[in-house]
Design a protein around this motif. Structure first.
Motif, PDB file in Angstrom:
ATOM      1  N   ARG A 123     -25.041  10.541  31.915  1.00 47.66           N
ATOM      2  CA  ARG A 123     -26.164   9.704  31.984  1.00 47.66           C
ATOM      3  C   ARG A 123     -26.760  10.078  33.243  1.00 47.66           C
ATOM      4  N   GLY A 124     -26.077  10.926  34.112  1.00 43.07           N
ATOM      5  CA  GLY A 124     -26.887  11.170  35.333  1.00 43.07           C
ATOM      6  C   GLY A 124     -26.559  10.323  36.594  1.00 43.07           C
ATOM      7  N   SER A 125     -27.221  10.595  37.568  1.00 42.56           N
ATOM      8  CA  SER A 125     -26.977   9.614  38.720  1.00 42.56           C
ATOM      9  C   SER A 125     -28.376   8.892  39.120  1.00 42.56           C
ATOM     10  N   PRO A 126     -28.640   7.743  39.263  1.00 42.89           N
ATOM     11  CA  PRO A 126     -29.621   6.941  39.614  1.00 42.89           C
ATOM     12  C   PRO A 126     -30.232   7.707  40.884  1.00 42.89           C
ATOM     13  N   THR A 127     -31.430   7.887  41.216  1.00 49.04           N
ATOM     14  CA  THR A 127     -32.139   8.427  42.282  1.00 49.04           C
ATOM     15  C   THR A 127     -32.806   7.194  43.032  1.00 49.04           C
ATOM     16  N   GLY A 128     -32.797   6.051  42.798  1.00 48.89           N
ATOM     17  CA  GLY A 128     -33.427   5.052  43.352  1.00 48.89           C
ATOM     18  C   GLY A 128     -35.147   4.902  42.889  1.00 48.89           C
ATOM     19  N   LEU A 129     -35.432   5.780  42.153  1.00 55.66           N
ATOM     20  CA  LEU A 129     -36.817   5.707  41.514  1.00 55.66           C
ATOM     21  C   LEU A 129     -36.771   5.588  40.128  1.00 55.66           C
ATOM     22  N   ALA A 130     -37.871   4.799  39.442  1.00 55.61           N
ATOM     23  CA  ALA A 130     -38.436   4.752  38.400  1.00 55.61           C
ATOM     24  C   ALA A 130     -39.936   5.160  38.123  1.00 55.61           C
ATOM     25  N   MET A 131     -40.092   5.383  37.019  1.00 55.87           N
ATOM     26  CA  MET A 131     -41.566   5.832  36.581  1.00 55.87           C
ATOM     27  C   MET A 131     -42.072   4.900  35.520  1.00 55.87           C
ATOM     28  N   TYR A 132     -43.279   4.295  35.804  1.00 57.90           N
ATOM     29  CA  TYR A 132     -43.829   3.371  34.899  1.00 57.90           C
ATOM     30  C   TYR A 132     -44.921   4.004  34.240  1.00 57.90           C
ATOM     31  N   ASP A 133     -45.268   4.074  33.074  1.00 63.34           N
ATOM     32  CA  ASP A 133     -46.089   4.896  32.061  1.00 63.34           C
ATOM     33  C   ASP A 133     -47.103   4.230  31.344  1.00 63.34           C
ATOM     34  N   THR A 134     -48.510   4.339  31.440  1.00 60.01           N
ATOM     35  CA  THR A 134     -49.226   3.509  30.687  1.00 60.01           C
ATOM     36  C   THR A 134     -50.678   4.305  30.658  1.00 60.01           C
ATOM     37  N   LEU A 135     -51.562   3.429  29.828  1.00 63.20           N
ATOM     38  CA  LEU A 135     -53.025   3.969  29.636  1.00 63.20           C
ATOM     39  C   LEU A 135     -53.637   2.789  30.194  1.00 63.20           C
ATOM     40  N   GLY A 160     -41.952   3.802  41.503  1.00 62.76           N
ATOM     41  CA  GLY A 160     -41.788   2.811  42.434  1.00 62.76           C
ATOM     42  C   GLY A 160     -40.182   2.567  42.385  1.00 62.76           C
ATOM     43  N   PRO A 161     -39.561   1.828  43.430  1.00 62.43           N
ATOM     44  CA  PRO A 161     -38.235   1.533  43.362  1.00 62.43           C
ATOM     45  C   PRO A 161     -37.495   1.257  42.071  1.00 62.43           C
ATOM     46  N   ASP A 162     -36.621   1.628  41.662  1.00 55.47           N
ATOM     47  CA  ASP A 162     -35.608   1.399  40.685  1.00 55.47           C
ATOM     48  C   ASP A 162     -34.963   0.093  40.860  1.00 55.47           C
ATOM     49  N   ASP A 163     -35.562  -0.825  39.795  1.00 56.25           N
ATOM     50  CA  ASP A 163     -34.703  -2.470  39.667  1.00 56.25           C
ATOM     51  C   ASP A 163     -33.232  -2.291  39.000  1.00 56.25           C
ATOM     52  N   GLY A 164     -32.614  -1.398  38.813  1.00 53.93           N
ATOM     53  CA  GLY A 164     -31.426  -1.281  38.334  1.00 53.93           C
ATOM     54  C   GLY A 164     -31.350  -1.226  36.823  1.00 53.93           C
ATOM     55  N   ARG A 172     -40.897   1.934  31.084  1.00 52.11           N
ATOM     56  CA  ARG A 172     -40.082   2.180  32.039  1.00 52.11           C
ATOM     57  C   ARG A 172     -39.376   3.502  31.867  1.00 52.11           C
ATOM     58  N   ILE A 173     -39.220   4.441  32.818  1.00 55.62           N
ATOM     59  CA  ILE A 173     -38.542   5.583  32.573  1.00 55.62           C
ATOM     60  C   ILE A 173     -37.691   5.660  33.718  1.00 55.62           C
ATOM     61  N   THR A 174     -36.285   5.577  33.456  1.00 58.91           N
ATOM     62  CA  THR A 174     -35.615   5.828  34.907  1.00 58.91           C
ATOM     63  C   THR A 174     -35.445   7.200  35.259  1.00 58.91           C
ATOM     64  N   ILE A 175     -35.620   7.349  36.481  1.00 57.31           N
ATOM     65  CA  ILE A 175     -35.485   8.690  37.065  1.00 57.31           C
ATOM     66  C   ILE A 175     -34.093   8.984  37.405  1.00 57.31           C
ATOM     67  N   ARG A 176     -33.412   9.726  36.702  1.00 57.15           N
ATOM     68  CA  ARG A 176     -31.797  10.133  37.016  1.00 57.15           C
ATOM     69  C   ARG A 176     -31.748  11.749  37.337  1.00 57.15           C
ATOM     70  N   ASP A 177     -30.639  12.101  38.246  1.00 57.53           N
ATOM     71  CA  ASP A 177     -30.570  13.301  38.638  1.00 57.53           C
ATOM     72  C   ASP A 177     -29.221  13.859  37.713  1.00 57.53           C
ATOM     73  N   PHE A 185     -36.018  16.868  33.572  1.00 55.59           N
ATOM     74  CA  PHE A 185     -36.841  16.821  34.678  1.00 55.59           C
ATOM     75  C   PHE A 185     -37.284  15.413  35.008  1.00 55.59           C
ATOM     76  N   PRO A 186     -37.548  15.224  36.171  1.00 53.43           N
ATOM     77  CA  PRO A 186     -38.222  13.861  36.467  1.00 53.43           C
ATOM     78  C   PRO A 186     -39.366  13.727  35.640  1.00 53.43           C
ATOM     79  N   PRO A 187     -39.399  12.371  35.156  1.00 55.50           N
ATOM     80  CA  PRO A 187     -40.588  12.143  34.077  1.00 55.50           C
ATOM     81  C   PRO A 187     -41.896  12.242  34.728  1.00 55.50           C
ATOM     82  N   GLY A 188     -42.790  12.627  33.996  1.00 58.24           N
ATOM     83  CA  GLY A 188     -44.210  12.542  34.416  1.00 58.24           C
ATOM     84  C   GLY A 188     -44.644  13.810  35.379  1.00 58.24           C
ATOM     85  N   THR A 189     -43.511  14.782  35.605  1.00 60.63           N
ATOM     86  CA  THR A 189     -44.093  15.865  36.596  1.00 60.63           C
ATOM     87  C   THR A 189     -44.573  16.853  35.616  1.00 60.63           C
ATOM     88  N   ILE A 190     -45.350  17.839  36.156  1.00 63.59           N
ATOM     89  CA  ILE A 190     -46.253  18.865  35.474  1.00 63.59           C
ATOM     90  C   ILE A 190     -45.461  19.803  34.716  1.00 63.59           C
TER      91      ILE A 190
END
Length: 486
Positions: A187-199, A245-249, A285-290, A314-319
């Motif tokens: 599952r990869g390692s937590p990076t401390g960041l999460a991405m929240y995606d909306t319209l 933003g910060p990953d809430d776990g 909510r998408i967890t950013i894992r390495d 890849f990190p979510p949301g990156t181009i």
């Protein structure tokens, strides 16, 4: 060569069946690419079509749009997507303007593509229609629960078994294909960041961001461990809003139902963005894992190959996340357009791996760096970042070019990442190595011996499962004025 072509690509003389596990953008693009060269493609998608289409924004860099143009999809994209030339930079907490980056027309002409922004669902529809029109079969609500790579078959949740000559894992970082190749679920390692995606409905764009809609721009705000990406989509009627933003776990991935009120997570944001924060739909909510780079994308005992996020999350949301997935499908199809005998299949799979790994590893590392550059905690380095951009912005210069124009690092990145042509690289591999191998095998079949008198050596010298291909990422093909369409 024009970035868009209506000509029929090279057709295989030995069509085989590809079973593609995963019907997102990676799976659809791969199916379309394979059908374009004459192979059979069946896509199995575990979600229904509505869920698979998604409900978010997506950015398409020039290295991706040039592929879609070449596949004859320019007109379809122009109906749905907005062409973007500008990035606006600001601070997250105060909204202070830092500067902008405007990609020049000359730069984009050299890449043979354009920057585009649109909804994920719109890109999905374009690829779905093109793939099915080309003859690909696409099944929704077909969840793969077991993969037998040695038998080249999968078992669905319904109990049905489906087989193919080659299995393609396009089911993401948490899908069963990646676990089969690795040998376990990772599952990869937590990076401390999460991405929240909306319209967000476009009517809630604050006045100071009207320029964002007028120029189809991308808005980037840097904060203390937080960042915002926003850009217009849906004919400017909505704004894609991505909050880092910060990953809430917790845990989360694309495809999950929206569950997070944006107002609960976008704290300390520029007060002028409050209308967006208050009126945004719930975010996914998408967890950013390495993840560690995989040594192998091809399963040892069978014909299972990974593409897209299954191969290189890849990190979510990156181009470049979507771009790399589509490039994978394009390269795989280009290689298999030369298939003339069954014995070539394994060699082509390993050639695909060796062609794509250096490219995706380099770009993936850069995209992780970009994500954490945006959401850097408050420190001396972040202050220097903001001040350096502000000084260039006040001079009217592009803030990503360091004041050096085409000699800057940004220009080098454009040449190597955006100017890259993955299909040209696949063609080069065939000319430089594939044909060489076929000629060697042809000589062996005719009884010709190698220099030491060993007829078998000619064949064993070209074992592509242990071969390293050197990839040049510099696009060298020039284009004429009529090849570029704003």
């Amino acid at each position: 060569m024009s970035a868009e072509s209506s000509s029929t690509p090279l057709q295989t003389v030995h069509p085989i069946s590809f079973l593609i596990i995963g019907g997102g953008i990676a799976g659809l693009a791969c199916a379309l690419a394979l059908r374009r060269v004459g192979h059979h493609a069946l896509v199995l998608e575990r979600h229904d079509m509505k869920s698979a289409r998604g409900d978010s924004g997506i950015r398409l860099p020039p290295n991706l749009t040039k592929i879609l143009f070449h596949w004859g999809l320019r007109s379809a994209l122009k109906e749905k997507a907005l062409i973007s030339h500008t990035i606006l930079f600001a601070t997250y907490e105060s909204g202070d303007y830092l500067g902008s980056q405007v990609w020049s027309q000359d730069v984009l002409k050299e890449t043979r593509g354009v920057f585009m922004v649109l909804k994920h669902a719109e890109l999905y529809d374009i690829l779905y229609e093109a793939a099915t029109r080309a003859g690909a079969q696409i099944r929704h609500n077909a969840e793969v629960v077991e993969i037998d790579a040695s038998e080249r078959e999968v078992t669905l949740a319904s109990g049905e078994t489906v087989s193919g000559d080659v299995l393609v894992g396009a089911d993401g970082e948490y899908g069963p294909s990646r676990a089969v190749v690795i040998g376990k679920q990772v599952r990869g390692s937590p990076t401390g960041l999460a991405m929240y995606d909306t319209l967000v409905p476009g009517k809630y764009v604050p006045p100071h961001l009207f320029k964002l809609r007028e120029q189809n721009g991308v808005y980037v705000a840097f904060g203390d461990g937080r960042a915002i990406l926003a850009y217009p989509v849906g004919n400017k009627e909505e704004i894609a809003f991505q909050f880092y933003g910060p990953d809430d776990g917790g845990d989360g991935k694309f495809g999950d139902a929206p569950s997070m009120p944006v107002i609960d997570i976008a704290s300390k944001v520029d007060p002028r963005l409050q209308p967006i924060v208050k009126n945004a739909r719930k975010a996914t909510r998408i967890t950013i894992r390495d993840h560690n780079d995989l040594e192998d994308w091809v399963e040892d005992d069978g014909r299972l190959v990974l593409i897209g996020e299954a191969a290189h999350p890849f990190p979510p949301g990156t181009i470049q996340a979507t771009a790399m997935a589509v490039e994978d499908g394009a390269v795989l199809a280009k290689l298999f357009s030369h298939l003339s005998e069954e014995r070539q299949i394994e060699s082509f799979l390993y050639a695909f791996q060796e062609l794509r790994q250096p490219r995706t590893r380099s770009v993936r590392a850069s995209e992780f760096g970009n994500a954490f550059f945006m959401a850097m905690p408050a420190c001396e380095q972040s202050r220097q970042r903001d001040e350096g951009m502000r000084m260039l912005g006040e001079k009217g210069l592009n803030v990503l070019e360091g004041g050096d124009g085409e000699a800057s690092g940004a220009w080098d990145e454009i040449r190597t990442v955006f100017g890259y042509d993955c299909e040209d690289e696949a063609d080069d591999w065939w000319v430089q190595w594939g044909l060489l191998r076929e000629r060697a095998l042809g000589r062996q079949a005719d009884g010709e011996e190698d220099e030491d008198g060993d007829p078998a050596a000619a064949s064993s010298a070209f074992d592509f499962s242990a071969f390293t291909v050197q990839v040049s990422e510099i696009a060298t093909e020039a284009v004429s004025e009529h090849d570029y369409d704003e």
